[in-house]
Each structure stands twice: as structure tokens, then as C-alpha cells.
Design a protein around this motif. Sequence first.
Motif, PDB file in Angstrom:
ATOM      1  N   PHE A 129       0.857  -1.184   0.000  1.00  0.00           N
ATOM      2  CA  PHE A 129       0.000   0.000   0.000  1.00  0.00           C
ATOM      3  C   PHE A 129       0.891   1.232   0.000  1.00  0.00           C
ATOM      4  N   TRP A 130       0.653   2.148  -0.941  1.00  0.00           N
ATOM      5  CA  TRP A 130       1.468   3.343  -1.113  1.00  0.00           C
ATOM      6  C   TRP A 130       0.603   4.597  -1.032  1.00  0.00           C
ATOM      7  N   VAL A 131       1.187   5.667  -0.535  1.00  0.00           N
ATOM      8  CA  VAL A 131       0.533   6.972  -0.561  1.00  0.00           C
ATOM      9  C   VAL A 131       1.332   7.876  -1.485  1.00  0.00           C
ATOM     10  N   LEU A 132       0.632   8.621  -2.315  1.00  0.00           N
ATOM     11  CA  LEU A 132       1.239   9.553  -3.261  1.00  0.00           C
ATOM     12  C   LEU A 132       0.892  10.968  -2.813  1.00  0.00           C
ATOM     13  N   LEU A 133       1.897  11.732  -2.456  1.00  0.00           N
ATOM     14  CA  LEU A 133       1.702  13.065  -1.896  1.00  0.00           C
ATOM     15  C   LEU A 133       2.020  14.108  -2.961  1.00  0.00           C
ATOM     16  N   MET A 134       1.079  15.024  -3.188  1.00  0.00           N
ATOM     17  CA  MET A 134       1.198  15.968  -4.300  1.00  0.00           C
ATOM     18  C   MET A 134       0.999  17.406  -3.855  1.00  0.00           C
ATOM     19  N   ASN A 135       1.489  18.330  -4.699  1.00  0.00           N
ATOM     20  CA  ASN A 135       1.211  19.740  -4.461  1.00  0.00           C
ATOM     21  C   ASN A 135      -0.109  20.107  -5.136  1.00  0.00           C
ATOM     22  N   VAL A 144       5.333   7.143  -0.714  1.00  0.00           N
ATOM     23  CA  VAL A 144       5.775   6.433   0.484  1.00  0.00           C
ATOM     24  C   VAL A 144       5.049   5.096   0.578  1.00  0.00           C
ATOM     25  N   ARG A 145       5.805   4.025   0.754  1.00  0.00           N
ATOM     26  CA  ARG A 145       5.177   2.727   0.996  1.00  0.00           C
ATOM     27  C   ARG A 145       4.737   2.676   2.453  1.00  0.00           C
ATOM     28  N   ILE A 146       3.465   2.489   2.666  1.00  0.00           N
ATOM     29  CA  ILE A 146       2.898   2.484   4.012  1.00  0.00           C
ATOM     30  C   ILE A 146       2.925   1.088   4.617  1.00  0.00           C
ATOM     31  N   SER A 147       2.707   0.080   3.792  1.00  0.00           N
ATOM     32  CA  SER A 147       2.711  -1.284   4.336  1.00  0.00           C
ATOM     33  C   SER A 147       3.064  -2.300   3.258  1.00  0.00           C
ATOM     34  N   HIS A 148       3.530  -3.443   3.722  1.00  0.00           N
ATOM     35  CA  HIS A 148       3.922  -4.560   2.868  1.00  0.00           C
ATOM     36  C   HIS A 148       3.346  -5.790   3.544  1.00  0.00           C
ATOM     37  N   ILE A 158      -4.130   4.672   9.026  1.00  0.00           N
ATOM     38  CA  ILE A 158      -4.464   5.966   8.428  1.00  0.00           C
ATOM     39  C   ILE A 158      -3.670   7.093   9.081  1.00  0.00           C
ATOM     40  N   ARG A 159      -3.329   6.939  10.354  1.00  0.00           N
ATOM     41  CA  ARG A 159      -2.561   7.974  11.041  1.00  0.00           C
ATOM     42  C   ARG A 159      -1.189   8.172  10.405  1.00  0.00           C
ATOM     43  N   ILE A 160      -0.589   7.084   9.949  1.00  0.00           N
ATOM     44  CA  ILE A 160       0.719   7.182   9.295  1.00  0.00           C
ATOM     45  C   ILE A 160       0.579   7.916   7.964  1.00  0.00           C
ATOM     46  N   ILE A 161      -0.490   7.633   7.236  1.00  0.00           N
ATOM     47  CA  ILE A 161      -0.733   8.325   5.965  1.00  0.00           C
ATOM     48  C   ILE A 161      -0.823   9.828   6.190  1.00  0.00           C
ATOM     49  N   MET A 162      -1.596  10.229   7.186  1.00  0.00           N
ATOM     50  CA  MET A 162      -1.789  11.657   7.437  1.00  0.00           C
ATOM     51  C   MET A 162      -0.508  12.307   7.958  1.00  0.00           C
ATOM     52  N   LYS A 163       0.244  11.573   8.744  1.00  0.00           N
ATOM     53  CA  LYS A 163       1.515  12.101   9.231  1.00  0.00           C
ATOM     54  C   LYS A 163       2.452  12.393   8.065  1.00  0.00           C
ATOM     55  N   GLY A 196     -12.387   5.826   5.249  1.00  0.00           N
ATOM     56  CA  GLY A 196     -11.646   6.325   6.403  1.00  0.00           C
ATOM     57  C   GLY A 196     -10.592   7.356   6.011  1.00  0.00           C
ATOM     58  N   ILE A 197      -9.882   7.092   4.913  1.00  0.00           N
ATOM     59  CA  ILE A 197      -8.865   8.042   4.445  1.00  0.00           C
ATOM     60  C   ILE A 197      -9.530   9.343   3.995  1.00  0.00           C
ATOM     61  N   LYS A 198     -10.660   9.229   3.320  1.00  0.00           N
ATOM     62  CA  LYS A 198     -11.367  10.423   2.868  1.00  0.00           C
ATOM     63  C   LYS A 198     -11.794  11.292   4.042  1.00  0.00           C
TER      64      LYS A 198
END
Length: 228
Positions: A129-135, A144-148, A158-163, A196-198
Motif C-alpha cells: 500500500f502506497w501513498v502519493l503526496l502531491m502539491n 511512500v510505501r505504508i505497508s507490505h 491511516i494515522r501514518i498516511i496523514m503524518k 476512512g482516508i477520505k
Amino acid sequence: MEKLTINKWAEEDRPREKMASLGAEALSNAELLAILIGSGSPKESAVELMKRILADCKNNLNTLGKMSIQELCTYNGIGEAKAISILAACELGKRRQMETPEERPDLGTATRIYNHMHPVMQDLDVEEFWVLLMNQNYRLIKKVRISHGGITETAVDIRIIMKEAVLANATILSVCHNHPSGNLKPSSQDDDLTRGIKRACELMRIHFQDHVIITDGHYYSYNESGKC
């Protein structure tokens, strides 16, 4: 009167601490160069030494970069190692000016997200699971890879994603994960996680763009499906 060394200065006046708290742009040229040389001489601090050298260069970094190692070593407190560090920094600055800025990929659509992430995920036999952070222009700041995890699911906090989003100053966020089975249909857990992420993004005033599920050759987009 005892000479104050840098480690005895007020913390906000120390170049390293100042840079850590305020950023490099808050430091003078002399302070930045003082970080490189680390120490001055018994008679003057590293900052004072670099102020003196810069004054002899009419406060021009180009002139400083043209000095030789031998010329720099004529200053009390500057040995060969420090002189080399100064000239190496000047050379890096010159080379940076000649470089073109790195182009950040535009991830404004699910197709672009898929094309960017498919090479990363196409050969995986477990879920990631990856998060893509954009401007604000949908340009990628970082991914960032959040989990494997396992073959059928992976745990996501979700807290790690928001952090990660806050630390990167992201204004737009997308997430993606792979289905090693090749099945594009999102699971109920995928739906719950997306909601939840939304909600978390709404609280943080970050635009949640999409959740893309990737298989080898195809993708599913929550946004394109009207579920995001």
C-alpha cells in the motif's frame, strides 16, 4: 575576556541549530560556511573567520570559489581539509546552477497514477500500500510505501498516511495498492479504508484525489467509479 566558542552561544545563534529550526535560507553565507569548517581558531569563531575571509572576497561567493587551497590556508584556522571543504561547496554550487530542475511527474489522473506505480508493483506477489503526496498542481512531492503485507490484504494505519502528508506539506493525496491475484474488484475492506482516508483528509483539509487498485495490465479507480 574569554572568547565564546560556538557551543557556548545561545542556541538560536548556533549555525547548525539555526538551520535545523529556521531552514538554510535564514543563515548568512558566513554561517553556512562556518557549518562546513566546523571550528575557527582560538582567537575567533568559525563564523567570524568566514566573515573575515568573505570580506577579503568583497562578500562575493564567486570570488571565494576562485581562491586556491594555498590562499585559503594562509588564514589562521584554515587548514588544507577546511580549504578543500570550502572549495568543494563552491564547486557544487556552480554545478547546481548548470543542472535543470527535476521534473515532478503529474499524477492528476488515475491513468497517470497507474503508469507511475505499475513498474513498482507489477512483479509483487504480496500486497503493498502506497501513498502519493502531491502539491496543488498534482505534481508528485514524494511517494511512500505504508505497508507490505500478505497475498490478499495488508494492514494500513491511516494515522501514518496523514503524518506523511503533513510532513511533506502535501495538499493533494492519492493512495494505491496492488492485487496480486489480478482481481480488480475492490473488497469491503478496501471500501472501508477508502472512506476512512477520505474522512481523515477532510479533517486535515487535504484533497483526497483517488484510491487506485493496480494489477498487471489494468487498474480500478475509486474516483473514476464515482466512489471517492
